[in-house]
Design a protein around this motif. Structure first.
Motif, PDB file in Angstrom:
ATOM      1  N   VAL A   1       7.849   4.836  11.610  1.00  0.00           N
ATOM      2  CA  VAL A   1       8.419   5.560  10.500  1.00  0.00           C
ATOM      3  C   VAL A   1       9.720   6.179  11.126  1.00  0.00           C
ATOM      4  CG1 VAL A   1       8.209   7.133   8.621  1.00  0.00           C
ATOM      5  CG2 VAL A   1       6.489   5.593   9.318  1.00  0.00           C
ATOM      6  N   ASN A   2      11.058   5.881  10.519  1.00  0.00           N
ATOM      7  CA  ASN A   2      12.269   6.303  11.119  1.00  0.00           C
ATOM      8  C   ASN A   2      12.296   6.469  12.878  1.00  0.00           C
ATOM      9  OD1 ASN A   2      13.369   6.738   8.667  1.00  0.00           O
ATOM     10  ND2 ASN A   2      13.210   8.739   8.354  1.00  0.00           N
ATOM     11  N   GLY A   3      12.044   5.492  13.186  1.00  0.00           N
ATOM     12  CA  GLY A   3      12.064   5.681  14.670  1.00  0.00           C
ATOM     13  C   GLY A   3      10.927   6.244  15.331  1.00  0.00           C
ATOM     14  N   GLN A   4       9.869   6.917  14.525  1.00  0.00           N
ATOM     15  CA  GLN A   4       8.902   7.720  15.302  1.00  0.00           C
ATOM     16  C   GLN A   4       7.478   6.630  15.193  1.00  0.00           C
ATOM     17  OE1 GLN A   4       8.809  10.597  16.657  1.00  0.00           O
ATOM     18  NE2 GLN A   4      10.974  10.823  16.290  1.00  0.00           N
ATOM     19  N   ALA A   5       6.736   6.146  16.127  1.00  0.00           N
ATOM     20  CA  ALA A   5       5.641   5.450  16.071  1.00  0.00           C
ATOM     21  C   ALA A   5       4.487   5.981  15.398  1.00  0.00           C
ATOM     22  CB  ALA A   5       5.427   4.851  17.486  1.00  0.00           C
ATOM     23  N   VAL A   6       3.726   5.533  14.706  1.00  0.00           N
ATOM     24  CA  VAL A   6       2.579   5.960  14.029  1.00  0.00           C
ATOM     25  C   VAL A   6       1.569   5.735  15.090  1.00  0.00           C
ATOM     26  CG1 VAL A   6       1.126   6.126  11.898  1.00  0.00           C
ATOM     27  CG2 VAL A   6       3.533   5.524  11.501  1.00  0.00           C
ATOM     28  N   ASP A   7       0.758   6.484  15.349  1.00  0.00           N
ATOM     29  CA  ASP A   7      -0.256   6.546  16.327  1.00  0.00           C
ATOM     30  C   ASP A   7      -1.332   5.385  15.920  1.00  0.00           C
ATOM     31  OD1 ASP A   7       0.514   8.433  17.723  1.00  0.00           O
ATOM     32  OD2 ASP A   7      -0.410   9.944  16.648  1.00  0.00           O
ATOM     33  N   GLY A   8      -1.742   5.433  14.540  1.00  0.00           N
ATOM     34  CA  GLY A   8      -2.795   4.384  14.308  1.00  0.00           C
ATOM     35  C   GLY A   8      -2.220   3.291  13.420  1.00  0.00           C
ATOM     36  N   ARG A   9      -3.208   2.501  12.804  1.00  0.00           N
ATOM     37  CA  ARG A   9      -3.010   1.376  11.659  1.00  0.00           C
ATOM     38  C   ARG A   9      -3.560   1.825  10.365  1.00  0.00           C
ATOM     39  NH1 ARG A   9      -3.593  -4.012  15.317  1.00  0.00           N
ATOM     40  NH2 ARG A   9      -1.876  -3.379  16.932  1.00  0.00           N
ATOM     41  N   ALA A  10      -4.132   2.998  10.232  1.00  0.00           N
ATOM     42  CA  ALA A  10      -4.851   3.508   8.930  1.00  0.00           C
ATOM     43  C   ALA A  10      -3.709   3.604   8.135  1.00  0.00           C
ATOM     44  CB  ALA A  10      -5.993   4.416   9.310  1.00  0.00           C
ATOM     45  N   VAL A  11      -3.991   3.638   6.805  1.00  0.00           N
ATOM     46  CA  VAL A  11      -3.089   3.771   5.561  1.00  0.00           C
ATOM     47  C   VAL A  11      -3.063   5.350   5.564  1.00  0.00           C
ATOM     48  CG1 VAL A  11      -2.754   3.518   3.258  1.00  0.00           C
ATOM     49  CG2 VAL A  11      -3.864   1.812   4.372  1.00  0.00           C
ATOM     50  N   GLU A  12      -3.960   6.261   5.753  1.00  0.00           N
ATOM     51  CA  GLU A  12      -3.937   7.537   5.642  1.00  0.00           C
ATOM     52  C   GLU A  12      -2.778   8.119   6.790  1.00  0.00           C
ATOM     53  OE1 GLU A  12      -6.866   6.036   6.331  1.00  0.00           O
ATOM     54  OE2 GLU A  12      -7.641   6.182   4.029  1.00  0.00           O
ATOM     55  N   LEU A  13      -2.853   7.822   7.880  1.00  0.00           N
ATOM     56  CA  LEU A  13      -2.013   8.253   8.878  1.00  0.00           C
ATOM     57  C   LEU A  13      -0.802   7.719   8.614  1.00  0.00           C
ATOM     58  CD1 LEU A  13      -3.862   6.984  12.150  1.00  0.00           C
ATOM     59  CD2 LEU A  13      -3.425   9.264  11.110  1.00  0.00           C
ATOM     60  N   LEU A  14      -0.298   6.518   8.022  1.00  0.00           N
ATOM     61  CA  LEU A  14       0.952   6.010   7.619  1.00  0.00           C
ATOM     62  C   LEU A  14       1.312   6.868   6.432  1.00  0.00           C
ATOM     63  CD1 LEU A  14       3.178   4.231   7.795  1.00  0.00           C
ATOM     64  CD2 LEU A  14       2.195   2.506   6.469  1.00  0.00           C
ATOM     65  N   SER A  15       0.558   7.233   5.322  1.00  0.00           N
ATOM     66  CA  SER A  15       0.792   7.985   4.353  1.00  0.00           C
ATOM     67  C   SER A  15       1.306   9.605   4.950  1.00  0.00           C
ATOM     68  CB  SER A  15      -0.315   8.155   3.487  1.00  0.00           C
ATOM     69  OG  SER A  15       0.056   9.080   2.298  1.00  0.00           O
ATOM     70  N   ALA A  16       0.565  10.133   5.518  1.00  0.00           N
ATOM     71  CA  ALA A  16       1.067  11.369   6.101  1.00  0.00           C
ATOM     72  C   ALA A  16       2.324  11.331   6.910  1.00  0.00           C
ATOM     73  CB  ALA A  16       0.026  11.788   7.239  1.00  0.00           C
ATOM     74  N   ALA A  17       2.801  10.371   7.652  1.00  0.00           N
ATOM     75  CA  ALA A  17       3.898  10.097   8.083  1.00  0.00           C
ATOM     76  C   ALA A  17       5.155  10.107   7.309  1.00  0.00           C
ATOM     77  CB  ALA A  17       4.085   8.916   9.098  1.00  0.00           C
ATOM     78  N   LEU A  18       4.916   9.354   6.182  1.00  0.00           N
ATOM     79  CA  LEU A  18       5.711   9.015   5.077  1.00  0.00           C
ATOM     80  C   LEU A  18       5.966  10.475   4.184  1.00  0.00           C
ATOM     81  CD1 LEU A  18       4.824   5.779   3.465  1.00  0.00           C
ATOM     82  CD2 LEU A  18       6.892   6.195   5.001  1.00  0.00           C
ATOM     83  N   THR A  19       5.008  11.414   4.231  1.00  0.00           N
ATOM     84  CA  THR A  19       5.183  12.532   3.357  1.00  0.00           C
ATOM     85  C   THR A  19       5.874  13.457   4.397  1.00  0.00           C
ATOM     86  OG1 THR A  19       2.819  12.250   2.360  1.00  0.00           O
ATOM     87  CG2 THR A  19       3.802  14.558   2.427  1.00  0.00           C
ATOM     88  N   GLN A  20       5.703  13.582   5.711  1.00  0.00           N
ATOM     89  CA  GLN A  20       6.416  14.116   6.480  1.00  0.00           C
ATOM     90  C   GLN A  20       7.877  13.919   6.638  1.00  0.00           C
ATOM     91  OE1 GLN A  20       4.996  14.131  10.468  1.00  0.00           O
ATOM     92  NE2 GLN A  20       6.314  15.970  11.222  1.00  0.00           N
ATOM     93  N   ALA A  21       8.165  12.713   6.598  1.00  0.00           N
ATOM     94  CA  ALA A  21       9.560  11.875   6.673  1.00  0.00           C
ATOM     95  C   ALA A  21      10.215  12.261   5.330  1.00  0.00           C
ATOM     96  CB  ALA A  21       9.461  10.774   6.972  1.00  0.00           C
ATOM     97  N   ALA A  22       9.480  12.374   4.135  1.00  0.00           N
ATOM     98  CA  ALA A  22      10.092  12.467   3.031  1.00  0.00           C
ATOM     99  C   ALA A  22      10.564  14.094   2.855  1.00  0.00           C
ATOM    100  CB  ALA A  22       9.225  11.846   1.926  1.00  0.00           C
ATOM    101  N   GLY A  23       9.810  15.072   3.180  1.00  0.00           N
ATOM    102  CA  GLY A  23      10.234  16.413   3.264  1.00  0.00           C
ATOM    103  C   GLY A  23      10.034  17.041   1.646  1.00  0.00           C
ATOM    104  N   GLY A  24       9.092  16.360   1.099  1.00  0.00           N
ATOM    105  CA  GLY A  24       9.079  16.845  -0.489  1.00  0.00           C
ATOM    106  C   GLY A  24       9.964  16.104  -1.363  1.00  0.00           C
ATOM    107  N   GLN A  25      10.881  15.593  -1.031  1.00  0.00           N
ATOM    108  CA  GLN A  25      11.838  14.782  -1.957  1.00  0.00           C
ATOM    109  C   GLN A  25      11.322  13.450  -2.543  1.00  0.00           C
ATOM    110  OE1 GLN A  25      15.629  14.689  -0.011  1.00  0.00           O
ATOM    111  NE2 GLN A  25      15.705  16.636   0.148  1.00  0.00           N
ATOM    112  N   ALA A  26      10.958  13.499  -3.876  1.00  0.00           N
ATOM    113  CA  ALA A  26      10.542  12.420  -4.483  1.00  0.00           C
ATOM    114  C   ALA A  26      11.127  11.271  -4.599  1.00  0.00           C
ATOM    115  CB  ALA A  26       9.845  12.612  -5.819  1.00  0.00           C
ATOM    116  N   GLU A  27      12.772  11.412  -4.784  1.00  0.00           N
ATOM    117  CA  GLU A  27      13.771  10.450  -4.837  1.00  0.00           C
ATOM    118  C   GLU A  27      14.093   9.665  -3.671  1.00  0.00           C
ATOM    119  OE1 GLU A  27      15.850  14.171  -3.856  1.00  0.00           O
ATOM    120  OE2 GLU A  27      14.367  13.453  -5.423  1.00  0.00           O
ATOM    121  N   THR A  28      13.222   9.971  -2.785  1.00  0.00           N
ATOM    122  CA  THR A  28      13.444   9.090  -1.215  1.00  0.00           C
ATOM    123  C   THR A  28      13.010   7.538  -1.283  1.00  0.00           C
ATOM    124  OG1 THR A  28      12.964  11.068  -0.113  1.00  0.00           O
ATOM    125  CG2 THR A  28      12.810   9.199   0.975  1.00  0.00           C
TER     126      THR A  28
END
Length: 138
Positions: A72-99
Motif C-alpha cells: 500500500v503506497n510503497g509500504q508492504a503489508v505484513d500479512g495477507r488478511a483482509v483486516e490487516l489490509l483494511s487497517a493499512a488502507l485506513t491509515q493511508a487514507a487519513g480519514g478522507q473518504a474521497e480518496t
C-alpha cells in the motif's frame, strides 16, 4: 387363351451397399478430422488511451503481487488478511473518504487477492475504486 395376370411387385431398395458406403465415409471423416487441444486461454490485458487527469484527487495505490502479497503506497503489508489490509488502507487514507484506491494487480495474481483488496477498501470506507491498466503507447 388364358392370360395370367401379372402382379406388380414394389421395387425394393437394397440397403446393404448404402450402409457400406456410409461406413467408409464415416471412417474417412474420423481419420481426417484434426482435434485441437486448448490447454490455456490467451488473455490480453486491457489497455487505456485516456488522457491523464490534471487535478488528481488523493489516491492510494495498492499493488498485488503474483503470490498474493500486498503493498500500500510503497509500504508492504505484513500479512495477507483482509483486516490487516483494511487497517493499512485506513491509515493511508487519513480519514478522507474521497480518496481513490487504485488496484495494480499482477497478471498472475489470484482473483481472490483482488477481491480481498475490494473488501478491505469497503471496510475502510473507501468507495472510489479503480484498476490500473497497461498503456498502449510505448
Amino acid at each position: 387363351m388364358k392370360f395370367r395376370q401379372r402382379r406388380s411387385e414394389d421395387p425394393e431398395i437394397n440397403l446393404i451397399p448404402f450402409i457400406d458406403v456410409l461406413l467408409v465415409i464415416l471412417i474417412f471423416l474420423m481419420l481426417s478430422t484434426t482435434y485441437s487441444k486448448f490447454t490455456e486461454l490467451q488473455i490480453t490485458l486491457p489497455t487505456a488511451d485516456a488522457e491523464k487527469l490534471k487535478d488528481r484527487p488523493r489516491e492510494i495505490i495498492v499493488s498485488v503481487a503474483a503470490d498474493g502479497r500486498y503493498v500500500v503506497n510503497g509500504q508492504a503489508v505484513d500479512g495477507r488478511a483482509v483486516e490487516l489490509l483494511s487497517a493499512a488502507l485506513t491509515q493511508a487514507a487519513g480519514g478522507q473518504a474521497e480518496t481513490v484506491v487504485i488496484v495494480s494487480a499482477d497478471a498472475a495474481a489470484a482473483h481472490q487477492s483482488v477481491v480481498n483488496v475490494m473488501d478491505a477498501a469497503r471496510r475502510a470506507g473507501l468507495s472510489k475504486l479503480t484498476f490500473a491498466a497497461q498503456s498502449n503507447t510505448p
